[in-house]
Enzyme design. Sequence first.
Site, PDB file in Angstrom:
ATOM      1  N   SER A  29     -73.272  50.854  44.800  1.00 14.14           N
ATOM      2  CA  SER A  29     -73.226  50.192  43.487  1.00 14.14           C
ATOM      3  C   SER A  29     -72.207  50.877  42.580  1.00 14.14           C
ATOM      4  O   SER A  29     -71.411  50.222  41.896  1.00 14.14           O
ATOM      5  CB  SER A  29     -74.601  50.271  42.821  1.00 14.14           C
ATOM      6  N   SER A 174     -82.123  41.084  38.367  1.00 17.11           N
ATOM      7  CA  SER A 174     -80.876  41.226  39.123  1.00 17.11           C
ATOM      8  C   SER A 174     -79.838  42.027  38.346  1.00 17.11           C
ATOM      9  O   SER A 174     -79.323  41.574  37.327  1.00 17.11           O
ATOM     10  CB  SER A 174     -80.297  39.852  39.474  1.00 17.11           C
ATOM     11  N   ASP A 326     -83.722  47.277  47.781  1.00 15.80           N
ATOM     12  CA  ASP A 326     -83.010  47.340  49.069  1.00 15.80           C
ATOM     13  C   ASP A 326     -83.769  48.165  50.104  1.00 15.80           C
ATOM     14  O   ASP A 326     -83.335  48.258  51.257  1.00 15.80           O
ATOM     15  CB  ASP A 326     -81.614  47.940  48.866  1.00 15.80           C
ATOM     16  N   ARG A 357     -84.687  38.840  54.104  1.00 10.66           N
ATOM     17  CA  ARG A 357     -85.153  40.119  54.667  1.00 10.66           C
ATOM     18  C   ARG A 357     -86.642  40.118  54.978  1.00 10.66           C
ATOM     19  O   ARG A 357     -87.092  40.899  55.824  1.00 10.66           O
ATOM     20  CB  ARG A 357     -84.801  41.272  53.715  1.00 10.66           C
ATOM     21  N   ARG A 402     -78.882  46.523  56.409  1.00  9.74           N
ATOM     22  CA  ARG A 402     -80.144  47.257  56.229  1.00  9.74           C
ATOM     23  C   ARG A 402     -81.194  46.838  57.267  1.00  9.74           C
ATOM     24  O   ARG A 402     -82.069  47.624  57.614  1.00  9.74           O
ATOM     25  CB  ARG A 402     -80.664  47.085  54.802  1.00  9.74           C
TER      26      ARG A 402
HETATM   27  C1  S3P Z   1     -76.913  45.737  43.354  1.00  8.26           C
HETATM   28  C2  S3P Z   1     -77.991  45.050  42.894  1.00  8.26           C
HETATM   29  C3  S3P Z   1     -79.084  44.553  43.748  1.00  8.26           C
HETATM   30  C4  S3P Z   1     -79.053  45.187  45.129  1.00  8.26           C
HETATM   31  C5  S3P Z   1     -77.662  45.257  45.697  1.00  8.26           C
HETATM   32  C6  S3P Z   1     -76.761  46.075  44.784  1.00  8.26           C
HETATM   33  C7  S3P Z   1     -75.872  46.182  42.399  1.00  8.26           C
HETATM   34  O1  S3P Z   1     -78.959  43.159  43.912  1.00  8.26           O
HETATM   35  O2  S3P Z   1     -79.885  44.476  46.014  1.00  8.26           O
HETATM   36  O3  S3P Z   1     -77.641  45.849  46.977  1.00  8.26           O
HETATM   37  O4  S3P Z   1     -75.023  47.033  42.767  1.00  8.26           O
HETATM   38  O5  S3P Z   1     -75.886  45.705  41.259  1.00  8.26           O
HETATM   39  P1  S3P Z   1     -79.520  42.109  42.812  1.00  8.26           P
HETATM   40  O6  S3P Z   1     -78.792  42.335  41.576  1.00  8.26           O
HETATM   41  O7  S3P Z   1     -79.273  40.763  43.404  1.00  8.26           O
HETATM   42  O8  S3P Z   1     -80.962  42.418  42.686  1.00  8.26           O
END
Ligand code: S3P
Length: 448
Positions: A29, A174, A326, A357, A402
């Site tokens: 991220s 999200s 995740d 998942r 994953r």
């Molecule tokens: C992420 C947010 C999450 C996560 C993804 C990385 C990010 O997704 O599942 O692997 O870097 O902002 P969502 O925002 O769809 O929950």
Amino acid sequence: MSGHDTPIPMTSSKCGPLSGVAQVPGDKSISHRSLILGAMAVGETRITGLLEGEDVLDTAKAMRAFGAEVSQHGPGEWSVHGVGVGGFAEPENVIDCGNSGTGVRLIVGAMATQPITATFTGDASLNKRPMGRVTDPIALFGAQAHGRDGGKLPMTIVGAAEPVPVTYTVPMPSAQVKSAVLLAGLNAPGKTVVIEKEATRDHTERMLAGFGAELTVEDTNEGRKITLTGQPELTPQDIAVPRDPSSAAFPVCAAVIVPGSEITVPGVSLNPTRNGLYTTLIEMGADIAFENEREEGGEPVADLRVRASETKGVEVPPERAPSMIDEYPILSVVAALSTGTTVMRGVKELRVKECDRIDAMARGLEACGVTIEEDEDTLIVHGMGQGGVPGGATCKSHLDHRIAMSFMCLGMAAQNPVSVDDGAPIATSFPVFEPLMAALGANVTRDS
Ligand code: S3P
């Protein structure tokens, strides 16, 4: 369409105790955000510890296509010469984000308030994922989206020439959507407000503040309210990317389930918006010690010392889901090797990740002899105790890194080997998974 032409079937078989130090790669991220914010700053941002996984490399290519100069200087060492907020050039070609939902959603947000048009695509997994969650809010800024099949990639975005600031309540938990709106808000005049009912990972807010944007965060009755003042000049940064707690989850859980193991995983983020798995593992009885707690790259981190443990099933509170979203696939593997039942509710977002998942883990665990219950928003795993899972199946990874890594960890502690039909997606987030696990003592092989 991008993607891997040749699947890489892999098998993991029972191993002796895992031991040693697992230096997991940089946070995915934070790596995406370093490149994107670096491209929107004026001058040179220097990055160390960047994750050189396929997802992040696709974002690096995209930032070059929008006019930033992005260079690699050594392993994990990168620089980005940014073009400033509002300075993106129109790309000459289609932007291919590969497998990365984070990459495409953040970049769409960043370009949506600039007077340019860009077309985005991805691999077979990404092109199935919902994009309405970002095209709805960017329309409020004045951008237009023309996607396939009611809002999927390939998709063309026509950025707003005269963007207006917006107030937006994110309808699902999200961080990608929140971040897309904040990045769009950077080039809108005035204040953009984002409200999230449940707190999700906060790297965008932390990093925007680090780059010098004016941003406030308040807890209100409606939820967490982030107010960003648009059209700042972002100041380039030196960023040390901390290690990824979502990647650390695999060696940590492998050490918990393989009897006799003891490993150290240094520099794991304890950011409360990311550490739900570790809280849950401790509730299950896992022996995890947090040593040398400190700050690295603006994130609270610790070295994790993990010993194999006999774990018991727990009910994971649904409000914890955003901080471990995740990690449910690998948690379901630990649950299968625990005594009692583990109940995971409030997890329907798992159905729109790199694959569904809940379905992928349920079918693979069942094939390995584990009893599962599920509904749209719930996954329940009936544990078989330490060493109690028969294994002996080939599980489908559905282009999801994953899922592939979770089943490889299961194979380390199941009675019979566990295979996946395709381990190639592991390279999207954890390119050194195989040598790192081998150095700890795991038997993960590529099938010829
Ligand atoms: C992420 C947010 C999450 C996560 C993804 C990385 C990010 O997704 O599942 O692997 O870097 O902002 P969502 O925002 O769809 O929950």
